[in-house]
Design a protein around this motif. Sequence first.
Motif, PDB file in Angstrom:
ATOM      1  N   HIS A  90       3.003  -8.824   3.145  1.00 26.50           N
ATOM      2  CA  HIS A  90       3.420  -8.431   1.785  1.00 26.50           C
ATOM      3  C   HIS A  90       4.684  -9.189   1.397  1.00 26.50           C
ATOM      4  O   HIS A  90       4.861  -9.587   0.250  1.00 26.50           O
ATOM      5  CB  HIS A  90       3.682  -6.921   1.711  1.00 26.50           C
ATOM      6  CG  HIS A  90       2.451  -6.091   1.945  1.00 26.50           C
ATOM      7  ND1 HIS A  90       2.326  -5.226   2.995  1.00 26.50           N
ATOM      8  CD2 HIS A  90       1.280  -6.041   1.270  1.00 26.50           C
ATOM      9  CE1 HIS A  90       1.120  -4.655   2.946  1.00 26.50           C
ATOM     10  NE2 HIS A  90       0.473  -5.129   1.909  1.00 26.50           N
ATOM     11  N   ASP A 100     -12.082  -4.101  -6.512  1.00 24.76           N
ATOM     12  CA  ASP A 100     -11.556  -5.422  -6.858  1.00 24.76           C
ATOM     13  C   ASP A 100     -12.459  -6.125  -7.871  1.00 24.76           C
ATOM     14  O   ASP A 100     -11.973  -6.766  -8.818  1.00 24.76           O
ATOM     15  CB  ASP A 100     -11.417  -6.291  -5.589  1.00 24.76           C
ATOM     16  CG  ASP A 100      -9.974  -6.708  -5.346  1.00 24.76           C
ATOM     17  OD1 ASP A 100      -9.195  -6.754  -6.304  1.00 24.76           O
ATOM     18  OD2 ASP A 100      -9.620  -6.989  -4.181  1.00 24.76           O
ATOM     19  N   ASN A 143       0.834  -1.199   0.000  1.00 22.83           N
ATOM     20  CA  ASN A 143       0.000   0.000   0.000  1.00 22.83           C
ATOM     21  C   ASN A 143       0.866   1.245   0.000  1.00 22.83           C
ATOM     22  O   ASN A 143       1.826   1.356   0.781  1.00 22.83           O
ATOM     23  CB  ASN A 143      -0.894  -0.008   1.232  1.00 22.83           C
ATOM     24  CG  ASN A 143      -1.817  -1.206   1.243  1.00 22.83           C
ATOM     25  OD1 ASN A 143      -2.371  -1.573   0.208  1.00 22.83           O
ATOM     26  ND2 ASN A 143      -1.946  -1.848   2.390  1.00 22.83           N
TER      27      ASN A 143
HETATM   28  N1  ARG Z   1      -3.041  -3.919  -0.913  1.00 24.67           N
HETATM   29  C1  ARG Z   1      -3.742  -4.959  -0.230  1.00 24.67           C
HETATM   30  C2  ARG Z   1      -3.240  -5.075   1.200  1.00 24.67           C
HETATM   31  O1  ARG Z   1      -2.156  -4.666   1.486  1.00 24.67           O
HETATM   32  C3  ARG Z   1      -3.578  -6.289  -0.888  1.00 24.67           C
HETATM   33  C4  ARG Z   1      -4.194  -6.376  -2.247  1.00 24.67           C
HETATM   34  C5  ARG Z   1      -4.496  -7.769  -2.635  1.00 24.67           C
HETATM   35  N2  ARG Z   1      -5.016  -7.911  -3.940  1.00 24.67           N
HETATM   36  C6  ARG Z   1      -6.294  -7.672  -4.295  1.00 24.67           C
HETATM   37  N3  ARG Z   1      -6.640  -7.809  -5.555  1.00 24.67           N
HETATM   38  N4  ARG Z   1      -7.182  -7.335  -3.409  1.00 24.67           N
HETATM   39  O2  ARG Z   1      -3.933  -5.609   2.040  1.00 24.67           O
END
Ligand code: ARG
Length: 598
Positions: free
Chosen positions: A140, A339, A131
């Motif tokens: 991550h 999403d 993020n």
């Molecule tokens: N950015 C999100 C997080 O850190 C994860 C994203 C995962 N992928 C998706 N298509 N939702 O929690």
Amino acid sequence: MATTSVEGLCGFLQAMGIENTSFVSTSTDLYTNPLAIYFSHLAELIVQLTDCEQQVAYKSIFPKSPLFGHPVNDGINLLFYFSNSNLARLLMSYVIDRGASYGNNLLTEALVENGVDTKGQKVIVEFSSPNLGKAFTGLHLRSTIIGAFIASVYERLGWNVTRMTFLGDWGKHIGLLAAGWSRFGSDELFDADPLRHLLDVYAQIEELFKKEQEAAKKVHEGEDDAEVSHEIEAERDDFFKKLEDGDPDALTLWKRFREVCIERYTELYARLGVRFDDYSGESDVSHEAIEEVENALKENGVYRESDGAWVIDISKTDEKHGAAIARFRNGTTTYLLRDIATVVERSKKYSFDKMIYVVSARQTTHFQQVFKALDLMGRSDLAQRLEHIGFGDVHGLLPKEGASGLLLSDILDQCRDATKLALDADGDTLQLFSEEDPERVLNALGAINLMADDLSTRRGGTFNFDLNKLANPGDYTGLNLQKWYTGLSSKLSGVEIDRAELESTDYSMFEGEDNAYADILRLLVQFPGIVKTSFEKLESSHILTFLFNLVDLLPNVWEDEAEAEGSSRSLAKLAFYKCFHVVLENGMRTLGLAPLTA
Ligand code: ARG
């Protein structure tokens, strides 16, 4: 003639004394898995026996075959053994003919040219997905490591793979980051270290926001009669609303953060040997795709307004999932809606056969909602092609004292430094690498060490991030794999293997009881099967356990250069080292590790 074509393989087997090679055309597995040759040949022998006299069959329990030794009765079992010298003869040519593709479970080019269809299917593997402005967490990290493995094992199985990351670069948290920037942002600090500075800014504004929320809660509960302030909350929501409405100033600031972060992440992923074909993000999804989703949901009667917000009736009967918010009251979109719309958009852009999300098991419910919503809007055709591959938590990964959070660079630095301690503790290993550019080498070793440690953990289990383990020269480490890989590379440097000689050379060194070379041979032949199992279960630990077992046996056959001096090594022995090197390299690459090459 190479064993990769029908004629080549038949000729090879005939030269070994196998008269009837008609079985070669019965299965295509033969070209990817040498054990399939043994099974097919055995089946052929059995077929020959089925139509004969009882006495003939009795005698034939001990059939003569170049591939097998005579069966041995040990009192409990009747054991069929490989003929070791011929196993070596077959395997050396087989592995060397295939080289980097040994273990791929992919048909060889020669067969494809003969009309066997292996049209690669298209898969998107989405992983890492940090993020913007926030910490790079252990989850991550695992997503990055496991995702890189999944992408490469799919590639090896013949899929056409797109590696994608999905940045969290949109949403309310960007609004909060902007609110922080207006108070604590510094161009100078941002230019010097953008990820670190945004993290600091985010931590500071989060702290203020928390205070604001606590104060508001007290007022609501009647503990305080002060004026309620929603200053930061309003600023956050306004900024995000402006972004969604296309406000140019808001977009300029956001773009500035985003571009620099992608630049930095690209460099950091390279330290791990990981790359992406597409840096996508939550911001990418178009208004049209969102509208398409909302219309379809409405048409199917599963989208309604609730208290000013918009919700999807994920399941009318299932209380657990109930209704999920798609749009907040001020009209901005949620993670869920973005999403869902992203799936629709990606299917148009990539027309994928499959899409895999490598995301922590903590988000299982979220993905169930995404898939279910697609079903409800009449797009089961898409939902069917999606898969969420979850994984367990991470323990032991903490930011440095006083730091506002963890960055990928912190994790990589820690692993590099720990690995240096392991090298210092083991002078022999250190020597192997000492001539190289030390920074590059240490960095690569740190990454391999870290990745192998995670990949040897069962995916669903908890990964213990343990710098002590990385700081010790243990047997079951990525460092140890790389150490033998480098040792073998230098042993083989300048060696030319005469492929034509390979078929007829003397392999008697593999015969005899308790033969350490033969023990290894029996593992090398299993490699394609191990890759296949690991692919089917998406469990990297199968391959790692295999590689650890393999290098465990290597000291039993290791000859120092000094020992070999004077007597030149036999072709059989050189080919053996070569095959070992090929399997070790292919195994590492299938895991997504990038072995250090000289
Ligand atoms: N950015 C999100 C997080 O850190 C994860 C994203 C995962 N992928 C998706 N298509 N939702 O929690």
